[in-house]
Design an enzyme around this catalytic site. Structure first.
Site, PDB file in Angstrom:
ATOM      1  N   LYS A  81     -37.996  11.184 -29.431  1.00 42.04           N
ATOM      2  CA  LYS A  81     -37.616  12.180 -28.470  1.00 42.04           C
ATOM      3  C   LYS A  81     -38.761  12.250 -27.390  1.00 42.04           C
ATOM      4  CE  LYS A  81     -34.837  15.442 -31.092  1.00 42.04           C
ATOM      5  NZ  LYS A  81     -33.856  15.484 -30.504  1.00 42.04           N
TER       6      LYS A  81
ATOM      7  N   ARG B 136     -26.078  14.897 -38.626  1.00 43.01           N
ATOM      8  CA  ARG B 136     -24.626  14.761 -39.256  1.00 43.01           C
ATOM      9  C   ARG B 136     -24.979  13.838 -40.489  1.00 43.01           C
ATOM     10  NH1 ARG B 136     -23.288  11.968 -33.614  1.00 43.01           N
ATOM     11  NH2 ARG B 136     -24.580  13.769 -32.968  1.00 43.01           N
TER      12      ARG B 136
HETATM   13  N1  BES Z   1     -31.530  18.556 -33.416  1.00 44.01           N
HETATM   14  C1  BES Z   1     -31.143  17.768 -32.240  1.00 44.01           C
HETATM   15  C2  BES Z   1     -30.124  18.555 -31.293  1.00 44.01           C
HETATM   16  C3  BES Z   1     -30.833  19.641 -30.241  1.00 44.01           C
HETATM   17  C4  BES Z   1     -31.478  19.193 -29.204  1.00 44.01           C
HETATM   18  C5  BES Z   1     -30.745  20.758 -30.740  1.00 44.01           C
HETATM   19  C6  BES Z   1     -32.125  20.069 -28.467  1.00 44.01           C
HETATM   20  C7  BES Z   1     -31.140  21.739 -29.887  1.00 44.01           C
HETATM   21  C8  BES Z   1     -31.941  21.324 -28.779  1.00 44.01           C
HETATM   22  C9  BES Z   1     -30.405  16.740 -32.875  1.00 44.01           C
HETATM   23  O1  BES Z   1     -30.617  16.122 -34.050  1.00 44.01           O
HETATM   24  C10 BES Z   1     -30.213  15.445 -31.666  1.00 44.01           C
HETATM   25  O2  BES Z   1     -31.291  14.925 -31.567  1.00 44.01           O
HETATM   26  N2  BES Z   1     -29.024  15.124 -31.375  1.00 44.01           N
HETATM   27  C11 BES Z   1     -28.750  13.905 -30.405  1.00 44.01           C
HETATM   28  C12 BES Z   1     -27.811  13.262 -30.734  1.00 44.01           C
HETATM   29  C13 BES Z   1     -27.788  11.895 -29.977  1.00 44.01           C
HETATM   30  C14 BES Z   1     -28.811  11.080 -30.389  1.00 44.01           C
HETATM   31  C15 BES Z   1     -26.278  11.213 -30.405  1.00 44.01           C
HETATM   32  C16 BES Z   1     -28.686  14.678 -29.114  1.00 44.01           C
HETATM   33  O3  BES Z   1     -27.878  15.830 -28.928  1.00 44.01           O
HETATM   34  O4  BES Z   1     -29.349  14.319 -28.063  1.00 44.01           O
HETATM   35 MN    MN Z   2     -32.148  14.546 -33.660  1.00 40.87          MN
END
Ligand code: BES
Ligand code: MN
Ligand code: ZN
Length: 504
Positions: free
Chosen positions: A281, A355
């Protein structure tokens, strides 16, 4: 680790005669939108005049949740009267929660130690007592500070409720007890969410489950990294393999209806920190990812309330807990892993880790006998694009099941909105080399995540709650402070209590 210690509110409830014995600092009086107050004969005429004056000037119109504090200057026993706007408008419970939240905010600001609350005539029932207590306690919660200096911090020590009749007393007390159990569950969830990831690792989260099991007599099963390997929990292990903090699969079982074969599985995503892994990230705001166990916090908070309120329902709580880190041992894009269910997953983005751990979480719940499943997860940022930080996204494979949960969310005053899983979306998780892939591309991200999880529900009735937008607040809002919200504890607990009543 410091965790939320129950807020043990001291209170008494009585009818008008208790008033003369009270020596509280402040009196709370409800006022309707016409400017009429609900404490006939209890407010000094001069102070009633002050209320009319504020109303005429438009400073205080008795709008829901509006507050005005007037010093009594010796005209009454209490030093202040707090007028609060109150319409018994629909839904009254939601309104009461918000109203109590504004009252609590003022108590905090003024450092009030004791207060007497004049409960409006038509509102002296258990539901509204519970809602009042919830709003009040939730407004008191503050994120713990690890600063080395002591914070001056005192909160309300004593409350006196005045209800209109003798008969209302026991109902009101029942409601206050109930509201305390619920709000302590929510505050516990907030606190777990707020603890930084260096202090709340998967192992520590497992210790919390053990503590709860001792306190409430739940059955507790913890799969450490060795047991998880024996059971071939390939999803949990893949996500956790990049971290020095080993993963845990945490299970708590509660038997509230021994004669029933039905077991509700509640599964919470317990990623104690999400760096994204090799699909790293960006740095800005990454600290929010201490809340990536917000789903776990919600089911822990719910189990705490279950332990207090003892509903007649069988429940198995499952938390797959792992830390998602990039390292020499981390899982990588392109990896194909075999989950606990035996299904294979093509990893296209290591940041879509929730997931994957949930897949094994659902399988664990099914192996522990769950006949219905609800998972709660900070699964996607995409749900925040759709619904902001206001509403939780919901998905299901059985509409009637979700309707019951949405009904519970309305009673609990939390917003839940259904998003679709039309068959045309199925291609988002189709893989050429495995049963499913974990990343569906740019669009419909929240739906792709839900479809992936549905795959592991094995046709059992299932609800997925995406709290990616609602588990964490960057700014305070109403009785919600900055940080973890404990969202979905109230909804889940209300759902559980409704189910308990319908089977009783
Ligand atoms: N934990 C994150 C989702 C999230 C991001 C929750 C910011 C709250 C605030 C999750 O694990 C994630 O990174 N999701 C990605 C998925 C994508 C790579 C398919 C997302 O939503 O960007
Ligand atoms: Mn994630
Ligand atoms: Zn995540």
């Amino acid at each position: 680790m410091r965790v939320w210690t129950d807020y043990s509110l001291q209170w008494e409830t009585g009818s008008a005669d208790l008033m003369n014995q009270s020596d509280c600092e402040l009196m709370v009086v409800f006022v309707d939108a016409k400017g009429e107050h609900h404490a006939t004969g209890m407010v000094h005429p001069k102070l009633e005049e002050a209320l009319r004056n504020l109303n005429d000037r438009g400073t205080f119109r008795g709008q829901a949740g509006e507050v005005a504090v007037v010093p009594t200057l010796g005209l009454q026993r209490e030093q202040y009267i707090l007028f609060v706007g109150w319409e018994k408008a629909n839904p009254a419970v939601t309104n009461m929660r918000a109203t109590a939240g504004s009252i609590g905010g003022k108590f905090h600001e003024m450092n009030i130690q004791s207060a007497i609350i004049i409960v409006p005539k038509l509102s002296a029932n258990a539901q509204l007592a519970s809602a009042f207590t919830e709003g009040l306690i939730l407004s008191f919660y503050r994120r713990f500070s690890y600063a080395s200096y002591e914070r001056a911090f005192t909160i309300l020590a004593k409350l006196t409720f005045i209800v209109p009749t003798e008969e209302a007393i026991s109902n009101w007390n029942t409601g206050v007890e109930h509201g305390l159990s619920i709000s302590n569950g929510v505050c516990y969830a907030r606190e777990l969410t707020n603890v930084p990831s260096n202090r709340l690792t998967p192992v520590r989260l497992a210790h919390e489950a053990e503590r709860l099991s001792e306190q409430y007599g739940f059955k507790c099963t913890i799969y450490d990294e060795k047991l998880a390997k024996q059971h071939q929990m390939g999803g949990l292990l893949a996500v956790g393999q990049g971290s020095a903090n080993y993963p845990r699969m945490i299970v708590l079982s509660y038997q509230g209806a021994p004669s029933s074969d039905e077991i509700l599985g509640i599964v919470g995503k317990g990623v104690t920190f999400d760096t994204g892994g090799i699909s790293l990230k960006k740095a800005a705001g990454m600290e929010e990812m201490i809340s990536d166990m917000g789903g776990a916090a919600a089911v822990f908070g719910t189990m705490k309330a279950v332990g207090e309120l003892q509903p007649q329902l069988n429940i198995v709580m499952v938390v797959p807990a792992a830390e998602n880190m990039p390292s020499g041992s981390a899982y990588k894009p392109g990896d194909v892993i075999t989950t606990y269910s035996g299904q294979t997953v093509e990893v296209l983005n290591t940041d879509a880790e929730g997931r994957i751990v949930l897949a094994d979480g659902l399988t664990t719940a099914l192996k522990h006998g769950a006949t219905k499943l609800i998972d709660v997860a900070t699964l996607t940022g995409a749900v925040m694009h759709a619904l902001g930080d206001v509403t939780t996204g919901a998905f299901t494979n059985e509409d009637a099941f979700l309707q019951k949960l949405i009904h519970a969310s309305e009673q609990a005053g939390e917003y839940v909105w259904q998003l679709p899983l039309y068959p045309e979306y199925d291609r988002l998780i189709k893989s050429d080399v495995a049963d499913v892939k974990n990343h569906g591309g740019t669009w419909a991200g929240a739906i792709a995540g839900a479809l992936f999880i549905r795959h592991f529900a094995e046709q059992k009735p299932w609800i997925h709650l995406d709290i990616g937008g609602t588990a964490w607040m960057w700014e305070s809002r109403g009785f919600e402070g900055k940080g973890g919200t404990g969202v979905m504890v109230r909804t889940l607990m209300t759902f559980i209590e409704n189910e308990s009543q319908s089977t009783a």
